[in-house]
Design a protein around this motif. Sequence first.
Motif, PDB file in Angstrom:
ATOM      1  N   LYS A 138      -3.502   4.265  -4.665  1.00 24.79           N
ATOM      2  CA  LYS A 138      -2.430   3.459  -5.239  1.00 24.79           C
ATOM      3  C   LYS A 138      -2.486   2.055  -4.632  1.00 24.79           C
ATOM      4  O   LYS A 138      -2.723   1.899  -3.441  1.00 24.79           O
ATOM      5  N   SER A 139      -2.264   1.054  -5.452  1.00 22.75           N
ATOM      6  CA  SER A 139      -2.266  -0.316  -4.917  1.00 22.75           C
ATOM      7  C   SER A 139      -0.832  -0.781  -4.717  1.00 22.75           C
ATOM      8  O   SER A 139       0.071  -0.387  -5.451  1.00 22.75           O
ATOM      9  N   PRO A 140      -0.616  -1.638  -3.710  1.00 18.93           N
ATOM     10  CA  PRO A 140       0.750  -2.124  -3.462  1.00 18.93           C
ATOM     11  C   PRO A 140       1.251  -2.970  -4.638  1.00 18.93           C
ATOM     12  O   PRO A 140       0.522  -3.796  -5.181  1.00 18.93           O
ATOM     13  N   HIS A 141       2.475  -2.733  -5.008  1.00 18.99           N
ATOM     14  CA  HIS A 141       3.035  -3.416  -6.178  1.00 18.99           C
ATOM     15  C   HIS A 141       3.444  -4.858  -5.898  1.00 18.99           C
ATOM     16  O   HIS A 141       3.582  -5.649  -6.816  1.00 18.99           O
ATOM     17  N   TRP A 142       3.619  -5.222  -4.652  1.00 21.31           N
ATOM     18  CA  TRP A 142       4.137  -6.536  -4.296  1.00 21.31           C
ATOM     19  C   TRP A 142       3.065  -7.623  -4.243  1.00 21.31           C
ATOM     20  O   TRP A 142       3.381  -8.807  -4.165  1.00 21.31           O
ATOM     21  N   THR A 143       1.787  -7.242  -4.298  1.00 21.33           N
ATOM     22  CA  THR A 143       0.727  -8.235  -4.086  1.00 21.33           C
ATOM     23  C   THR A 143       0.630  -9.264  -5.211  1.00 21.33           C
ATOM     24  O   THR A 143       0.300 -10.421  -4.954  1.00 21.33           O
ATOM     25  N   GLU A 144       0.907  -8.847  -6.436  1.00 24.97           N
ATOM     26  CA  GLU A 144       0.827  -9.805  -7.549  1.00 24.97           C
ATOM     27  C   GLU A 144       1.866 -10.911  -7.384  1.00 24.97           C
ATOM     28  O   GLU A 144       1.570 -12.097  -7.517  1.00 24.97           O
ATOM     29  N   GLU A 145       3.090 -10.515  -7.051  1.00 18.01           N
ATOM     30  CA  GLU A 145       4.148 -11.495  -6.860  1.00 18.01           C
ATOM     31  C   GLU A 145       3.873 -12.377  -5.637  1.00 18.01           C
ATOM     32  O   GLU A 145       4.055 -13.599  -5.681  1.00 18.01           O
ATOM     33  N   VAL A 148      -7.540  -6.166  -4.311  1.00 16.28           N
ATOM     34  CA  VAL A 148      -8.861  -5.712  -4.782  1.00 16.28           C
ATOM     35  C   VAL A 148      -9.285  -4.459  -4.021  1.00 16.28           C
ATOM     36  O   VAL A 148      -9.737  -3.473  -4.625  1.00 16.28           O
ATOM     37  N   TYR A 149      -9.146  -4.472  -2.712  1.00 18.74           N
ATOM     38  CA  TYR A 149      -9.513  -3.315  -1.899  1.00 18.74           C
ATOM     39  C   TYR A 149      -8.697  -2.083  -2.309  1.00 18.74           C
ATOM     40  O   TYR A 149      -9.242  -0.991  -2.473  1.00 18.74           O
ATOM     41  N   ALA A 150      -7.395  -2.283  -2.484  1.00 14.79           N
ATOM     42  CA  ALA A 150      -6.532  -1.159  -2.843  1.00 14.79           C
ATOM     43  C   ALA A 150      -6.892  -0.587  -4.202  1.00 14.79           C
ATOM     44  O   ALA A 150      -6.897   0.630  -4.391  1.00 14.79           O
ATOM     45  N   ARG A 151      -7.211  -1.443  -5.153  1.00 18.59           N
ATOM     46  CA  ARG A 151      -7.577  -0.946  -6.485  1.00 18.59           C
ATOM     47  C   ARG A 151      -8.894  -0.187  -6.476  1.00 18.59           C
ATOM     48  O   ARG A 151      -9.081   0.740  -7.251  1.00 18.59           O
ATOM     49  N   LEU A 152      -9.803  -0.597  -5.600  1.00 25.00           N
ATOM     50  CA  LEU A 152     -11.113   0.056  -5.561  1.00 25.00           C
ATOM     51  C   LEU A 152     -11.145   1.312  -4.702  1.00 25.00           C
ATOM     52  O   LEU A 152     -11.807   2.284  -5.046  1.00 25.00           O
ATOM     53  N   PHE A 153     -10.436   1.281  -3.567  1.00 21.85           N
ATOM     54  CA  PHE A 153     -10.636   2.341  -2.584  1.00 21.85           C
ATOM     55  C   PHE A 153      -9.400   3.176  -2.255  1.00 21.85           C
ATOM     56  O   PHE A 153      -9.527   4.174  -1.552  1.00 21.85           O
TER      57      PHE A 153
END
Length: 159
Positions: free
Chosen positions: A39-46, A31-36
């Motif tokens: 680029k958001s880390p790709h591994w967080t969903e997995e 959430v933090y990466a998407r907002l601020f």
Amino acid sequence: MRKLWSLFGRVLELGSILSFLGLVGVVLLQVYARLFLPKSPHWTEEASRFLFIYTVSFASGLAIREKAFVNVDVFTNMLPKPVQRWLQILLDLLVAGFMAVVFYYSLKNLGIGRMQTSASLRIPMHYIFASMSILSGTVVLYSLASVVRDVRLAAGGGD
């Protein structure tokens, strides 16, 4: 034996807490990466998916122990108490039997996981597949413990 059983429960509780805290941390990072961040880390969903699976795996046996799963008892409450007790014993035996079969096949599935790695985290999938062995194994143990406890109560006439 009671100390070992208690230690086993504590390990499951700790596993549940740590995997849930990891899940919360990973989701907050996403959430933090998407907002601020640009680029958001790709591994967080997995990672969040795997941590959720492990949270459920560690907690399932504990839920059996505490009888915390949802239970529809409208019809069973109409039965006499002794019949209710023996019906609960039968249901616990059925759950234990089913999960024993799942446990057996989950152990076979671990071999398949050694040949695969996760897409983002690049960890061997047998670590993830082990969650099913933990879930089914702990459910079997706690279901059988419930059977033993309930048979003692039913035989002694206690409530």
